[in-house]
Design an enzyme around this catalytic site. Sequence first.
Site, mmCIF file in Angstrom:
data_model
loop_
_atom_site.group_PDB
_atom_site.id
_atom_site.type_symbol
_atom_site.label_atom_id
_atom_site.label_comp_id
_atom_site.label_asym_id
_atom_site.label_seq_id
_atom_site.Cartn_x
_atom_site.Cartn_y
_atom_site.Cartn_z
ATOM 1 N N GLU A 1 -72.071 -10.228 -64.945
ATOM 2 C CA GLU A 1 -71.054 -9.642 -64.061
ATOM 3 C C GLU A 1 -71.611 -9.384 -62.666
ATOM 4 O O GLU A 1 -72.640 -8.724 -62.496
ATOM 5 C CB GLU A 1 -70.508 -8.339 -64.688
ATOM 6 C CG GLU A 1 -69.430 -7.700 -63.822
ATOM 7 C CD GLU A 1 -68.575 -6.669 -64.548
ATOM 8 O OE1 GLU A 1 -68.724 -6.497 -65.772
ATOM 9 O OE2 GLU A 1 -67.762 -6.028 -63.864
ATOM 10 N N ASP B 1 -63.687 -2.731 -72.878
ATOM 11 C CA ASP B 1 -63.501 -1.292 -72.660
ATOM 12 C C ASP B 1 -62.824 -1.052 -71.310
ATOM 13 O O ASP B 1 -62.533 0.095 -70.948
ATOM 14 C CB ASP B 1 -64.827 -0.522 -72.798
ATOM 15 C CG ASP B 1 -65.904 -1.009 -71.853
ATOM 16 O OD1 ASP B 1 -65.652 -1.948 -71.077
ATOM 17 O OD2 ASP B 1 -67.013 -0.437 -71.880
HETATM 18 O O1 KIV Z 1 -64.427 -4.543 -70.369
HETATM 19 C C1 KIV Z 1 -64.258 -5.645 -69.829
HETATM 20 O O2 KIV Z 1 -63.147 -6.059 -69.510
HETATM 21 C C2 KIV Z 1 -65.442 -6.453 -69.580
HETATM 22 C C3 KIV Z 1 -65.247 -7.647 -68.716
HETATM 23 C C4 KIV Z 1 -65.130 -7.253 -67.316
HETATM 24 C C5 KIV Z 1 -66.326 -8.644 -68.922
HETATM 25 O O3 KIV Z 1 -66.495 -6.139 -70.025
#
Ligand code: KIV
Length: 272
Positions: free
Chosen positions: A190, A52
Amino acid sequence: MSAVSKDKKRITTHVLKEMKENGEKISMLTAYDYSMAMILDEAGIDVLLVGDSASNVMAGHETTLPITLDQMIYHASSVVRGVKKALVVVDLPFGSYQSNPDKALESAVRIMKESGAHAVKLEGGEEVAESIIRILGAGIPVMGHLGLIPQSIYKFGTYTVRAKGAEEARKLKKDAKLLEKLGCFGIVLEKIPAKLGKAVTQQIGIPTIGIGGGRHTDGQVLVTHDLLGITKEFNPRFLRRYMNLFSGIKKAVGLYIKDVKSNDFPSTEEQY
Ligand code: KIV
């Protein structure tokens, strides 16, 4: 069925588990469109995440909150068409699964049916357990996401490192074990201390994929636009840039503009 059972080269959730067991690191990157997905797949990436983060890097929003389920499905179906080998995981967007297991299942089913992707990802632990159970009950593989969870940015108030304190670290470990117990096939960790990333990775049997989670997680994920230097304002410590495409593209486009203005392009060889 055939894509899963006949094509031995295809990365599946089972392959990822084997990779963890064999100590082979898992590579994961984001993709939002057909052309980029094709390049990353040909390069040999294991997992493509239709994140997202498209809300930020594709649409220019400040947060991931505005992106809709329809928009995620559009990005995901474009990515799926570019992929022959990688596992394609799609983020369930904000508001499509939280606190409502029926809605969560409906959203996940739409993603799987309409995009052809292989799995979904959602953010949170105990709070979203019921939604995870419902989605898994329909046979849809689920990836968790703990630590800094950008869909909750207004709750945290900042994008700084999470779980530095003992209590938050304890909850994160508990959530990771719960996600494994529920049946998730992997967890993104994260922006947490490397020591915690290592501890969680050792304590669970499913792969952990870090983004700012240190060098001991089972794999790593980055936003492709950051790795390629298409974005330039975002410079967290965990980011390694492999190119500076922003200036590369700007330079190439500058040359094109110059050639058009000077009538150098097209040349006689470049016309019919
Ligand atoms: O939306 C995204 O790109 C993510 C990554 C940062 C893991 O969830």
